[in-house]
Motif scaffolding. Structure first.
Motif, PDB file in Angstrom:
ATOM      1  N   VAL A 457      -3.125 -26.689  -4.586  1.00 52.09           N
ATOM      2  CA  VAL A 457      -2.345 -25.590  -3.154  1.00 52.09           C
ATOM      3  C   VAL A 457      -2.379 -24.371  -3.968  1.00 52.09           C
ATOM      4  CG1 VAL A 457      -0.619 -25.317  -2.681  1.00 52.09           C
ATOM      5  CG2 VAL A 457      -1.214 -27.503  -2.899  1.00 52.09           C
ATOM      6  N   PHE A 458      -2.064 -24.415  -5.264  1.00 51.43           N
ATOM      7  CA  PHE A 458      -2.331 -22.645  -5.840  1.00 51.43           C
ATOM      8  C   PHE A 458      -2.951 -22.539  -6.721  1.00 51.43           C
ATOM      9  CE2 PHE A 458       2.367 -23.426  -4.074  1.00 51.43           C
ATOM     10  CZ  PHE A 458       2.561 -22.425  -3.256  1.00 51.43           C
ATOM     11  N   GLY A 459      -2.997 -23.768  -7.001  1.00 50.84           N
ATOM     12  CA  GLY A 459      -4.283 -22.971  -8.772  1.00 50.84           C
ATOM     13  C   GLY A 459      -5.000 -22.767  -8.065  1.00 50.84           C
ATOM     14  N   ASN A 460      -6.349 -23.588  -7.245  1.00 50.19           N
ATOM     15  CA  ASN A 460      -7.776 -22.817  -7.043  1.00 50.19           C
ATOM     16  C   ASN A 460      -7.363 -21.381  -6.565  1.00 50.19           C
ATOM     17  OD1 ASN A 460      -8.435 -25.261  -8.330  1.00 50.19           O
ATOM     18  ND2 ASN A 460      -8.333 -26.435  -5.742  1.00 50.19           N
ATOM     19  N   ASP A 461      -6.677 -20.432  -5.742  1.00 52.82           N
ATOM     20  CA  ASP A 461      -6.564 -19.864  -5.155  1.00 52.82           C
ATOM     21  C   ASP A 461      -5.725 -18.662  -6.154  1.00 52.82           C
ATOM     22  OD1 ASP A 461      -8.375 -21.120  -3.438  1.00 52.82           O
ATOM     23  OD2 ASP A 461      -6.592 -20.856  -1.886  1.00 52.82           O
ATOM     24  N   GLN A 462      -5.937 -19.057  -7.702  1.00 48.53           N
ATOM     25  CA  GLN A 462      -5.022 -17.790  -8.118  1.00 48.53           C
ATOM     26  C   GLN A 462      -6.483 -16.920  -7.832  1.00 48.53           C
ATOM     27  OE1 GLN A 462      -4.672 -19.057 -12.066  1.00 48.53           O
ATOM     28  NE2 GLN A 462      -2.326 -20.463 -11.537  1.00 48.53           N
ATOM     29  N   PRO A 463      -6.856 -16.375  -8.643  1.00 48.97           N
ATOM     30  CA  PRO A 463      -7.928 -15.225  -8.781  1.00 48.97           C
ATOM     31  C   PRO A 463      -7.570 -14.662  -7.253  1.00 48.97           C
ATOM     32  CG  PRO A 463      -9.006 -16.848  -9.347  1.00 48.97           C
ATOM     33  CD  PRO A 463      -7.640 -17.557  -8.515  1.00 48.97           C
ATOM     34  N   VAL A 464      -7.587 -15.353  -6.090  1.00 46.77           N
ATOM     35  CA  VAL A 464      -7.754 -14.488  -4.842  1.00 46.77           C
ATOM     36  C   VAL A 464      -6.197 -14.005  -4.846  1.00 46.77           C
ATOM     37  CG1 VAL A 464      -7.943 -14.472  -2.374  1.00 46.77           C
ATOM     38  CG2 VAL A 464      -9.738 -15.434  -3.892  1.00 46.77           C
ATOM     39  N   PHE A 465      -4.937 -14.817  -4.969  1.00 49.71           N
ATOM     40  CA  PHE A 465      -3.808 -14.634  -4.792  1.00 49.71           C
ATOM     41  C   PHE A 465      -3.139 -13.338  -5.380  1.00 49.71           C
ATOM     42  CE2 PHE A 465       0.570 -14.159  -7.006  1.00 49.71           C
ATOM     43  CZ  PHE A 465       0.855 -13.938  -6.041  1.00 49.71           C
ATOM     44  N   TRP A 466      -3.762 -12.975  -6.304  1.00 47.86           N
ATOM     45  CA  TRP A 466      -3.640 -11.516  -6.991  1.00 47.86           C
ATOM     46  C   TRP A 466      -4.239 -10.656  -6.945  1.00 47.86           C
ATOM     47  CZ3 TRP A 466       0.847 -12.326 -10.242  1.00 47.86           C
ATOM     48  CH2 TRP A 466       1.141 -13.206 -10.861  1.00 47.86           C
ATOM     49  N   ARG A 467      -5.504 -11.199  -6.281  1.00 52.15           N
ATOM     50  CA  ARG A 467      -5.830  -9.509  -5.815  1.00 52.15           C
ATOM     51  C   ARG A 467      -5.186  -9.489  -4.352  1.00 52.15           C
ATOM     52  NH1 ARG A 467     -12.289  -9.427  -3.438  1.00 52.15           N
ATOM     53  NH2 ARG A 467     -11.890  -7.736  -2.448  1.00 52.15           N
ATOM     54  N   GLU A 468      -4.766 -10.141  -3.564  1.00 49.05           N
ATOM     55  CA  GLU A 468      -4.377  -9.943  -1.954  1.00 49.05           C
ATOM     56  C   GLU A 468      -2.874  -9.294  -2.651  1.00 49.05           C
ATOM     57  OE1 GLU A 468      -6.526 -12.877   1.241  1.00 49.05           O
ATOM     58  OE2 GLU A 468      -4.613 -13.539   0.028  1.00 49.05           O
ATOM     59  N   SER A 469      -2.278 -10.060  -3.906  1.00 49.38           N
ATOM     60  CA  SER A 469      -0.435  -9.222  -3.442  1.00 49.38           C
ATOM     61  C   SER A 469      -0.804  -8.132  -4.419  1.00 49.38           C
ATOM     62  CB  SER A 469       0.053 -10.045  -4.597  1.00 49.38           C
ATOM     63  OG  SER A 469      -0.883 -10.548  -5.442  1.00 49.38           O
ATOM     64  N   SER A 470      -1.723  -7.413  -5.500  1.00 49.48           N
ATOM     65  CA  SER A 470      -1.852  -6.379  -5.692  1.00 49.48           C
ATOM     66  C   SER A 470      -1.895  -5.094  -4.903  1.00 49.48           C
ATOM     67  CB  SER A 470      -2.273  -6.167  -6.874  1.00 49.48           C
ATOM     68  OG  SER A 470      -4.419  -6.318  -6.414  1.00 49.48           O
ATOM     69  N   SER A 471      -2.613  -6.131  -3.598  1.00 50.21           N
ATOM     70  CA  SER A 471      -3.038  -5.084  -2.192  1.00 50.21           C
ATOM     71  C   SER A 471      -1.718  -4.630  -1.380  1.00 50.21           C
ATOM     72  CB  SER A 471      -4.235  -5.064  -1.266  1.00 50.21           C
ATOM     73  OG  SER A 471      -5.377  -5.300  -2.678  1.00 50.21           O
ATOM     74  N   GLY A 472      -0.386  -5.582  -1.557  1.00 54.71           N
ATOM     75  CA  GLY A 472       0.920  -5.347  -1.016  1.00 54.71           C
ATOM     76  C   GLY A 472       0.913  -6.513   0.392  1.00 54.71           C
ATOM     77  N   MET A 473       0.435  -8.172  -0.229  1.00 52.60           N
ATOM     78  CA  MET A 473       0.776  -8.569   0.648  1.00 52.60           C
ATOM     79  C   MET A 473       2.192  -9.433   0.150  1.00 52.60           C
ATOM     80  SD  MET A 473      -1.375 -12.247   0.382  1.00 52.60           S
ATOM     81  CE  MET A 473      -0.497 -12.525  -1.576  1.00 52.60           C
ATOM     82  N   ASN A 474       3.268  -9.682   0.856  1.00 47.11           N
ATOM     83  CA  ASN A 474       4.162  -9.907   1.128  1.00 47.11           C
ATOM     84  C   ASN A 474       4.124 -11.445  -0.055  1.00 47.11           C
ATOM     85  OD1 ASN A 474       6.509 -12.235   1.018  1.00 47.11           O
ATOM     86  ND2 ASN A 474       7.046 -10.495   2.197  1.00 47.11           N
ATOM     87  N   VAL A 475       4.346 -11.616  -2.084  1.00 50.34           N
ATOM     88  CA  VAL A 475       4.453 -13.370  -2.059  1.00 50.34           C
ATOM     89  C   VAL A 475       5.050 -13.977  -1.493  1.00 50.34           C
ATOM     90  CG1 VAL A 475       4.920 -13.989  -4.887  1.00 50.34           C
ATOM     91  CG2 VAL A 475       4.277 -11.838  -4.496  1.00 50.34           C
ATOM     92  N   PHE A 476       6.130 -14.136  -1.033  1.00 51.33           N
ATOM     93  CA  PHE A 476       7.229 -15.386  -0.345  1.00 51.33           C
ATOM     94  C   PHE A 476       6.658 -15.603   0.986  1.00 51.33           C
ATOM     95  CE2 PHE A 476      10.947 -16.451   1.739  1.00 51.33           C
ATOM     96  CZ  PHE A 476      11.493 -17.765   1.001  1.00 51.33           C
ATOM     97  N   ALA A 477       5.809 -15.131   1.742  1.00 50.05           N
ATOM     98  CA  ALA A 477       4.844 -15.476   2.922  1.00 50.05           C
ATOM     99  C   ALA A 477       3.721 -15.839   2.464  1.00 50.05           C
ATOM    100  CB  ALA A 477       4.788 -14.355   3.584  1.00 50.05           C
ATOM    101  N   TYR A 478       3.886 -15.306   1.443  1.00 50.09           N
ATOM    102  CA  TYR A 478       2.213 -16.211   1.041  1.00 50.09           C
ATOM    103  C   TYR A 478       2.753 -17.686   0.638  1.00 50.09           C
ATOM    104  CZ  TYR A 478      -2.002 -18.050  -1.886  1.00 50.09           C
ATOM    105  OH  TYR A 478      -2.800 -18.285  -2.440  1.00 50.09           O
ATOM    106  N   PHE A 479       3.743 -18.022   0.060  1.00 52.09           N
ATOM    107  CA  PHE A 479       3.817 -18.955  -0.875  1.00 52.09           C
ATOM    108  C   PHE A 479       4.887 -20.148   0.920  1.00 52.09           C
ATOM    109  CE2 PHE A 479       7.727 -21.396  -1.542  1.00 52.09           C
ATOM    110  CZ  PHE A 479       7.295 -22.185  -3.333  1.00 52.09           C
ATOM    111  N   GLN A 480       5.212 -19.505   1.495  1.00 55.28           N
ATOM    112  CA  GLN A 480       6.543 -19.967   2.738  1.00 55.28           C
ATOM    113  C   GLN A 480       4.810 -21.023   3.447  1.00 55.28           C
ATOM    114  OE1 GLN A 480       9.139 -21.339   3.666  1.00 55.28           O
ATOM    115  NE2 GLN A 480       9.490 -20.542   1.385  1.00 55.28           N
TER     116      GLN A 480
END
Length: 565
Positions: A457-480
């Protein structure tokens, strides 16, 4: 903040493998666009990015990855850049955007970025060993020597005259970009400086920079940047047509019939051409009555359309018969089918269309005005609730396209259930139904399989998560969004065990989510298996549980972490 108007394209192509090219661009525009951006403007931004990056012909193709074949490497690189362009950045940084690409694909990528710079965006990129025609497309270049010190900073076309003014001579037919690197590394001798060392270039540039202080345009005289030449445009067109041909010509026989050519034209322009148009093109590419078109005829005809006279086989045959080209063109036009006349739009329809176009124009004009002002250095992006909606929609699309992986997991789960049922019914049938070990084994197996499955659920998309979170994506919204979509699986079939199974699934999934966010995917299964073995098999074993329930901190810890306690 500046982060909201700044984009960064990593060297690796970090994209969503389950989404199509168009969906990638659309979701990026929605997440990182201005707060309150309309759906119409998102669509126009998406169309512009697809056209500028020359990926509109594959917009409905899955990007894919290692396990699932998708678009080509060059197209994947363009999607990687398009994700940032969809956010309309004022400043765009790129880390080696041409790495892994051939020279023509690199030229295509840089020419697309050049178009965006002409529209007001600033691009800063790191690039290695470019061809000189690509090197001269840059407005300014910074050449660094050992230790990261500046050797040259100025127009790209002024680099060669600068080094020649220092006494270096470039061999004939040498790539100037490679020659610059040889000069900086000390591989090129200097006849004017017998004891030349590369470190001397730093002082030489400082002297030149001090000289330029009094005359800022000293190095820019006669060193203006250039645009793409007609030959380079033709090379890019030929390269794109070859890619489209290889995409459709699956059997690799080098020829296409009418139905294959129709698919190819639809793939290139995203519009299904009429059969009569395809027939007419086949006649012009390969001659009247031709049943097949070769790759050479296809490329030769379409690439020659930019010339004054195309390589038209129909016109060539008519010329042999003595009919001038102008007459033949007139004859062809008269025998072509006349398109049906369209009824004039009603006044109310025309007014509606004009009002829609006017609203689009006003919205784009306001956006352009804000970009031209100082407000372009800051932008208000969507908040938590809006990002949660967008991320949940994106995750639902990805969840639906992961049916194959989910079916494999459910098949393994059902197989394990059948094996356990057979063992319980026929092999260990003497075990009392009230024995706690049966429930312990059942819950431990369920927890282990759920925890391992939730790693993806999270492990395969870690690089995408770090890229989007560094651009201003809300981390809690992503997790939920991930948690809400994936909490639907797997379902519990036995209503009697719904409550204990539900608690077990909730706790085991939480461990899987936690481990997937903390460790690399390759280590996740081992760590989760170890954790489930400890918290279920050891801390929840009825035969040894009394040793831990002695009060104090030990009992509190066991009660808190053990799933089967």
């Amino acid at each position: 903040s500046l982060k909201s108007v700044m984009g960064f394209v990593p060297q690796d192509d970090i994209v969503h493998q389950e989404l199509t090219v168009r969906e990638q661009i659309q979701f990026s525009a929605r997440l990182r666009g201005r707060k309150g951006i309309s759906a119409g403007r998102v669509e126009r931004i998406t169309e512009d990015v697809l056209n500028v990056m020359q990926i509109d012909h594959v917009q409905n193709s899955i990007v894919g990855g290692v396990e699932q074949r998708g678009i080509s490497g060059g197209q994947r690189k363009r999607v990687n850049i398009g994700l940032e362009l969809a956010a309309e950045p004022t400043l765009l940084f790129l880390d080696e955007p041409t790495s892994g690409l051939d020279s023509t694909s690199s030229l295509s990528v840089c020419s697309s970025l050049k178009k965006m710079c002409q529209l007001g965006m600033t691009s800063v990129m790191v690039i290695h060993q470019p061809r000189y025609s690509l090197f001269t497309l840059f407005d300014d270049v910074l050449l660094l020597g050992k230790g990261g010190k500046a050797v040259y900073l100025g127009p790209s076309a002024g680099a060669k005259p600068y080094f020649e003014s220092l006494g270096f001579e470039m061999p004939v037919n040498e790539n100037p970009a490679d020659w610059f690197m040889d000069v900086i590394s000390g591989e090129v001798p200097n006849d004017q400086i017998p004891n030349f060392k590369p470190e001397m270039l730093f002082d030489m540039w400082r002297e030149k920079a001090a000289e330029r202080t009094g005359n800022p345009n000293l190095l820019r005289q006669g060193s203006e940047t250039r645009l793409l030449s007609q030959e380079e445009d033709l090379e890019l067109l030929s390269h794109k047509l070859k890619e489209a041909w290889e995409y459709i010509d699956i059997n690799r026989d080098g020829t296409m019939k009418a139905d294959e050519l129709q698919q190819l034209l639809a793939h290139c322009c995203s519009i299904q051409p009429h059969a009569d148009i395809v027939r007419e093109l086949m006649d012009r590419m390969a001659g009247d009555g031709a049943k097949e078109v070769t790759k050479h005829q296809f490329l030769d005809y379409l690439c020659s359309l930019s010339a004054d006279v195309a390589n038209d086989q129909t016109l060539a045959c008519l010329d042999v018969e003595g009919i001038p080209r102008t007459q033949s063109m007139f004859a062809w036009a008269t025998r072509s089918k006349t398109p049906p006349k369209q009824e004039a739009p009603r006044p109310d329809e025309a007014s509606d269309d004009s009002s829609i176009a006017s609203s689009y124009f006003v919205e784009d004009l306001e956006a352009a005005h804000s970009e031209a002002s100082l407000d372009c250095l800051s932008r208000e992006t969507p908040g938590f609730s809006r990002q949660l909606q967008i991320l949940m929609l994106r995750r639902l699309v990805q969840w639906w396209r992961m049916n194959r992986q989910r079916s494999i997991f459910l098949a393994a789960l059902m197989s394990g259930g059948v094996v356990l049922a057979v063992i319980d019914r026929f092999i260990v049938s003497g075990t009392p139904r009230w024995d706690a070990m049966s429930f312990l084994n059942l819950h431990s197996c369920l927890a282990l399989m759920l925890a391992i499955f939730c790693l993806q659920v999270f492990g395969n998309d870690q690089p995408v998560f770090w890229r989007e979170s560094s651009s201003g994506m809300n981390v809690f919204a992503y997790f939920q969004s991930r948690l809400l979509v994936n909490s639907r699986q797997p379902g519990v079939a036995f209503w009697k065990f719904f409550l204990p199974f539900g608690f077990t699934a909730y706790a085991a999934s939480g461990w899987g989510y936690l481990i997937s966010t903390l460790v690399p995917p390759r280590h996740g299964p081992f760590i989760v298996s170890l954790i489930v073995f400890v918290i279920c098999g050891l801390l929840g074993n009825p035969s040894t549980l009394s040793n831990f329930l002695v009060g104090g901190s030990m009992e509190v810890c066991v009660s808190a972490v053990s799933i089967t306690r």
